[in-house]
Motif scaffolding. Structure first.
Motif, PDB file in Angstrom:
ATOM      1  N   TYR A 191       1.386  34.994  67.154  1.00 33.56           N
ATOM      2  CA  TYR A 191       0.237  35.396  66.327  1.00 33.56           C
ATOM      3  C   TYR A 191      -0.101  36.875  66.554  1.00 33.56           C
ATOM      4  O   TYR A 191      -0.330  37.618  65.588  1.00 33.56           O
ATOM      5  N   THR A 192      -0.158  37.303  67.807  1.00 36.36           N
ATOM      6  CA  THR A 192      -0.516  38.695  68.093  1.00 36.36           C
ATOM      7  C   THR A 192       0.541  39.661  67.566  1.00 36.36           C
ATOM      8  O   THR A 192       0.220  40.765  67.131  1.00 36.36           O
TER       9      THR A 192
ATOM     10  N   ASP B   3      -8.155  36.634  67.860  1.00 35.74           N
ATOM     11  CA  ASP B   3      -8.460  38.014  67.449  1.00 35.74           C
ATOM     12  C   ASP B   3      -9.404  38.678  68.441  1.00 35.74           C
ATOM     13  O   ASP B   3      -9.213  39.841  68.816  1.00 35.74           O
TER      14      ASP B   3
ATOM     15  N   ASP C 142     -12.511  48.917  60.761  1.00 33.86           N
ATOM     16  CA  ASP C 142     -12.234  48.565  59.375  1.00 33.86           C
ATOM     17  C   ASP C 142     -12.996  49.479  58.415  1.00 33.86           C
ATOM     18  O   ASP C 142     -12.443  49.944  57.414  1.00 33.86           O
TER      19      ASP C 142
ATOM     20  N   LYS D  84      -8.412  41.931  70.690  1.00 36.78           N
ATOM     21  CA  LYS D  84      -9.121  43.213  70.605  1.00 36.78           C
ATOM     22  C   LYS D  84      -9.617  43.667  71.977  1.00 36.78           C
ATOM     23  O   LYS D  84      -9.596  44.855  72.294  1.00 36.78           O
TER      24      LYS D  84
ATOM     25  N   PHE E  85       2.476  38.986  64.891  1.00 36.04           N
ATOM     26  CA  PHE E  85       2.311  38.933  63.439  1.00 36.04           C
ATOM     27  C   PHE E  85       1.144  39.792  62.984  1.00 36.04           C
ATOM     28  O   PHE E  85       1.211  40.467  61.948  1.00 36.04           O
ATOM     29  N   LYS E  86       0.042  39.781  63.736  1.00 30.92           N
ATOM     30  CA  LYS E  86      -1.156  40.562  63.400  1.00 30.92           C
ATOM     31  C   LYS E  86      -1.080  41.998  63.919  1.00 30.92           C
ATOM     32  O   LYS E  86      -2.026  42.761  63.787  1.00 30.92           O
ATOM     33  N   ASN E  87       0.066  42.344  64.510  1.00 33.92           N
ATOM     34  CA  ASN E  87       0.265  43.683  65.061  1.00 33.92           C
ATOM     35  C   ASN E  87      -0.778  44.031  66.125  1.00 33.92           C
ATOM     36  O   ASN E  87      -1.234  45.172  66.235  1.00 33.92           O
ATOM     37  N   LEU E  88      -1.166  43.031  66.902  1.00 34.12           N
ATOM     38  CA  LEU E  88      -2.067  43.258  68.026  1.00 34.12           C
ATOM     39  C   LEU E  88      -1.199  43.613  69.233  1.00 34.12           C
ATOM     40  O   LEU E  88      -0.664  42.748  69.926  1.00 34.12           O
TER      41      LEU E  88
END
Length: 380
Positions: free
Chosen positions: A101-102, A124, A335, A128, A104-107
């Motif tokens: 997941y991280t 998320d 954002d 962060k 994929f989300k570019n975390l």
């Protein structure tokens, strides 16, 4: 046996063989059909199971468990290793899901250190915090301070007083202290030079206290806490300093516009549209007419802005004054900042949100705008 009888016998045998082959073919087709259906059922079961497995792994482990657990992330840990640590410490449901997941989300760029996480946190939120960096020392004696996106200095001061041993008065005085600001400006010149040159600002560091979660040790000073917030803003802004210069803007202008976009729009798409509306109005030398500016000028937090409110004598009143105003009105999220730096091109000059659904409608002319106001605001 004559020839005709022999030929007839061959024909019968041939027919029998064809019938037998057809029978075998039917059996084979049935077997293939049964196997295909079985495979599809098994694949469906596996797909559903996989979906449920991943869906469960994406959710907080326990939405009702707010207890903080101290976690140490060693230097050089990969996303997979961090996922295993969090799973073993009962923070998340599945480390493998966290890993994928991280990515994929570019975390990425997770930092080593000590953290305090709870099982009710989303992936998320955890990601962060890991990007912001942990503490170099254990956090057993730390308090957790979370600054929500869009909070202004006054609201942040209230939170600081509630969550730490520092008073709101000391906090507000320090973020306006010239000597302290100059120290920070020397440390973060790209970030704070424009703020140092600004005039008529209420708080010099308004908008520069990044909304995030901070671990506040008992040994931390108030100066160290505020420096953490400013440093977090610098980390977010650092990749965009050259872009800001190319656009002919100042950091102060970007953060000011972002602080309005933060509260005027909810979705990323709307924020990018609204940012362009503001740019269109600035280019046309029209006041931005944001209610957020009026509420800040009033020093109040309320739902409705009256016509009388819009007449307040303040440099922060963007109904009367054109341009950006003195400076930021709150602490914008990344954002909102990106929405200002990457707005969606449009030729609108007005926008209004449906008070019942939150959907934003845009207009090119004042008459179109008033029709939308009447339809989506006045009639609700």
């Amino acid at each position: 046996m004559d020839y005709d009888e022999f030929e007839e016998k061959l024909s019968e045998e041939s027919n029998l063989k064809r019938a037998e082959r057809r029978k075998e073919d039917r059996v084979v087709r049935k077997i293939v059909y049964v196997l295909t259906v079985a495979i599809l059922i098994i694949a469906g079961i596996l797909a559903i199971s996989g979906y449920n497995y991943v869906s469960a792994g994406l959710k907080p482990l326990d939405t009702n468990d707010e207890n903080l657990v101290q976690v140490e992330i060693p230097s050089g840990s990969s996303n997979r290793q961090i996922g295993e640590i969090l799973e073993n410490d009962d923070i998340i449901r599945d480390g493998l899901v966290f890993n994928y997941y991280t990515k994929f989300k570019n975390l990425t760029n997770f930092q080593a250190g000590y953290y305090q996480f709870s099982p009710n946190m989303t992936l998320d939120e955890i990601g962060k915090e890991l990007q912001q960096g942990g503490s170099a020392v254990p956090l057993d004696d730390a308090s957790k301070l979370t600054i929500p996106e869009g909070y202004d200095a006054d609201q942040i001061g209230t939170l600081v007083a509630k969550k730490t041993d520092f008073s709101k008065e000391d906090f507000l005085n320090l973020i306006n202290d010239d000597t302290f600001f100059k120290q920070l400006e020397e440390q973060y010149p790209d970030l704070l030079t424009d703020a140092g040159n600004a005039e008529d600002v209420r708080y010099r560091l308004e908008g520069y206290l990044f909304p995030a979660t901070y671990n506040v040790l008992k040994s931390n000073s108030l100066e160290e806490l505020i420096t953490q917030m400013v440093d977090a803003t610098n980390q977010v802004m650092a990749p965009y300093y050259s872009t800001i210069k190319e656009k002919g803007m100042s950091v102060q202008e970007v953060l000011t516009l972002a602080s309005l976009v933060e509260k005027e729009g909810v979705t990323t798409d709307d924020r990018k549209q609204i940012a362009q509306v503001f740019f269109n109005r600035i280019e046309a030398d029209m006041p931005l007419q944001s209610d957020i500016s009026i509420l800040y000028a009033l020093g109040e937090h309320k739902e409705m802005v009256t016509y009388k409110d819009t007449e307040i004598d303040s440099p922060y009143n963007l109904y009367i004054n054109t341009g950006y105003g003195p400076g930021p009105f709150d602490s914008p999220s990344q954002d909102a900042i990106l929405a200002v730096l990457e707005p969606t091109a449009n030729d609108y000059y007005y926008f209004v949100a449906d008070v019942s659904t939150g959907k934003v409608y845009y207009a090119k002319t004042y008459d179109e705008h008033m029709e939308l106001v009447e339809k989506y605001v006045n009639q609700n």
